[in-house]
Design an enzyme around this catalytic site. Structure first.
Site, PDB file in Angstrom:
ATOM      1  N   PHE A 221       0.860  -1.193   0.000  1.00  0.00           N
ATOM      2  CA  PHE A 221       0.000   0.000   0.000  1.00  0.00           C
ATOM      3  C   PHE A 221       0.895   1.242   0.000  1.00  0.00           C
ATOM      4  CE2 PHE A 221      -1.913  -3.370   2.607  1.00  0.00           C
ATOM      5  CZ  PHE A 221      -3.119  -3.603   1.973  1.00  0.00           C
ATOM      6  N   ASP A 243       1.228  -1.049  -4.829  1.00  0.00           N
ATOM      7  CA  ASP A 243      -0.041  -0.354  -4.594  1.00  0.00           C
ATOM      8  C   ASP A 243      -1.012  -0.762  -5.691  1.00  0.00           C
ATOM      9  OD1 ASP A 243      -0.808   2.316  -2.737  1.00  0.00           O
ATOM     10  OD2 ASP A 243      -2.093   1.991  -4.482  1.00  0.00           O
ATOM     11  N   ASN A 269      -3.112  -5.830  -6.357  1.00  0.00           N
ATOM     12  CA  ASN A 269      -3.910  -5.975  -5.156  1.00  0.00           C
ATOM     13  C   ASN A 269      -3.040  -6.544  -4.046  1.00  0.00           C
ATOM     14  OD1 ASN A 269      -5.543  -7.968  -3.353  1.00  0.00           O
ATOM     15  ND2 ASN A 269      -7.099  -6.588  -4.160  1.00  0.00           N
ATOM     16  N   ALA A 270      -3.012  -5.902  -2.900  1.00  0.00           N
ATOM     17  CA  ALA A 270      -2.090  -6.290  -1.831  1.00  0.00           C
ATOM     18  C   ALA A 270      -2.354  -7.697  -1.316  1.00  0.00           C
ATOM     19  CB  ALA A 270      -2.175  -5.289  -0.682  1.00  0.00           C
ATOM     20  N   ASP A 290       0.597  -0.217   5.215  1.00  0.00           N
ATOM     21  CA  ASP A 290      -0.074   1.067   5.480  1.00  0.00           C
ATOM     22  C   ASP A 290      -1.298   1.189   4.584  1.00  0.00           C
ATOM     23  OD1 ASP A 290      -0.682   3.637   6.310  1.00  0.00           O
ATOM     24  OD2 ASP A 290       0.721   4.569   4.911  1.00  0.00           O
ATOM     25  N   CYS A 330      -5.839   3.453   9.986  1.00  0.00           N
ATOM     26  CA  CYS A 330      -6.250   4.859   9.999  1.00  0.00           C
ATOM     27  C   CYS A 330      -7.749   5.044  10.213  1.00  0.00           C
ATOM     28  CB  CYS A 330      -5.811   5.559   8.715  1.00  0.00           C
ATOM     29  SG  CYS A 330      -6.492   4.825   7.208  1.00  0.00           S
TER      30      CYS A 330
END
Length: 389
Positions: A221, A243, A269-270, A290, A330
């Site tokens: 990310f 990313d 895609n992570a 992240d 977050c």
């Protein structure tokens, strides 16, 4: 001026500044959406002034413990106070968040500064209706070259507001460079994601990068490459940055070139990418996770925790013994303990032992109010994968 009378045992009596529809005993004076209203307790005693939007779940947000109107003088005072806060904590004012919503007494207002270019968001109706006053106050206090409106955030939906972007002052500056922690970033603020850089996490770049010297690094990310660039600058053996957004990896590539650094960039895609690396048997000395928020409301927290657990499990399996995992969340809906539990559960499933090295929080120009826990949203941890005892 109209207002509302607040029921007993509402959160505002414990210090919180929000009033929900279920906490209103009575509305008086026929206030209009976007008005500044008077707050009174159930014994008719004044409790200050608030902005009002009956279409929102949060019907009123207190802006002052006294009677108050929103004019240019009021906004100038709030801007100057916020500026002094940043000066007092030693934040580089040339690249920082100058206004962080309720934390600076302006609910729903976000103002970021990148040298002489400013980016404004208004996520509450009252301040959205007063954008012209905000621009006038910003001009008085900071004399910016440009003010760019980036009201393309989903947060506006809760207030019944539509998405919009505009140049409110000056011209579109186009792409330009800023320096954060000694690293150059190219910004295109009229077209960038959110308000430009994710300033809230830049303090974590050097904190994590101190483990990067000689390390094989995986930055998932990666967005514009902040962590990866800091690790490359710190002497990493190699940095792979991933990313899902092609715009993000293209921006990271430009930033790497600007700094004379080397990143191996992938648009993917992570979740799929981590599984693919695990199948290949790859190993890393430092992995950074992240992601964007996996949840924007309480209803989806459990599903989000499953997502966090999966990426933690995949990352842990890719770590060398002695390697570090730096992971961030977050969303304020996902508490610190819930997020930490997702790491613990992943480590347990992987049959690995993690030692907590450091805890992380949002940068100090995103101040946290003790009575408003919603102002704290970013949390993170750096762990070391230790040898079995």
């Amino acid at each position: 001026m109209g207002g509302i009378i607040i029921k007993p045992r509402s959160r505002i009596f414990q210090g919180h500044d929000w009033i929900y529809a279920s906490e209103i005993q009575k509305t008086f004076g026929e206030p209009e959406p976007g008005d500044v209203i008077t707050l009174k307790d159930f014994k008719d005693r004044p409790m200050g002034a608030a902005i009002y939007n009956p279409a929102s779940q949060i019907v009123a947000r207190r802006i002052s413990h006294r009677a108050q109107k929103i004019d240019v003088d009021f906004l100038v005072r709030r801007l100057e106070r916020a500026r002094k806060v940043r000066e007092g904590i030693g934040i580089d004012e040339s690249v920082c968040r100058l206004i962080w919503s309720e934390s600076d007494g302006l609910p729903g207002v976000i103002l970021d500064r990148f040298d002489d270019v400013f980016v404004l968001q208004t996520t509450t109706l009252a301040f959205d209706l007063r954008k012209d006053l905000l621009v006038e106050a910003i001009e008085k206090v900071f004399a910016p070259r440009s003010i760019i409106l980036r009201n393309d955030t989903p947060m506006r939906t809760a207030e019944g507001l539509e998405s919009e972007t505009a140049i409110l002052l000056g011209d579109d500056p186009g792409p330009f460079e800023v320096i954060v922690n000694g690293i150059k970033f190219e910004l295109d603020l009229a077209n960038a994601q959110k308000t430009g850089l994710y300033l809230d996490i830049t303090n974590a770049y050097p904190a994590v990068a101190r483990f990067a010297k000689g390390a094989k690094v995986l930055d998932m990310f990666c967005n514009q490459g902040g962590f990866g660039l800091a690790c490359a600058q710190a002497g990493a053996e190699s940095v792979t940055a991933v990313d899902i957004s092609e715009k993000a990896t293209e921006a990271a590539a430009r930033n790497a070139e600007l700094n004379g650094l080397t990143l191996s960039l992938e648009t993917a895609n992570a979740f799929d990418n981590l599984r693919h690396r695990e199948k290949k048997g790859e190993k890393y000395d430092l992995i950074i996770l992240d992601p964007p928020s996996f949840t924007r409301n309480k209803k989806t927290v459990n599903a989000a925790m499953k997502g966090y657990k999966e990426i933690h499990l995949r990352a842990i399996r890719l770590l060398n013994t002695g390697g570090r995992l730096a992971t961030f969340c977050c969303s304020h809906h996902a508490t610190r303990e819930l997020f930490l539990d997702s790491v613990r559960s992943a480590a347990n499933d992987a049959k690995k032992t993690l030692r907590l090295v450091e805890s992380h929080s949002q940068r100090a120009d995103h101040p946290v109010l003790a009575h408003l826990p919603e102002t704290e949203y970013l949390k993170g941890f750096t762990f070391e994968l230790v040898a079995s005892f």
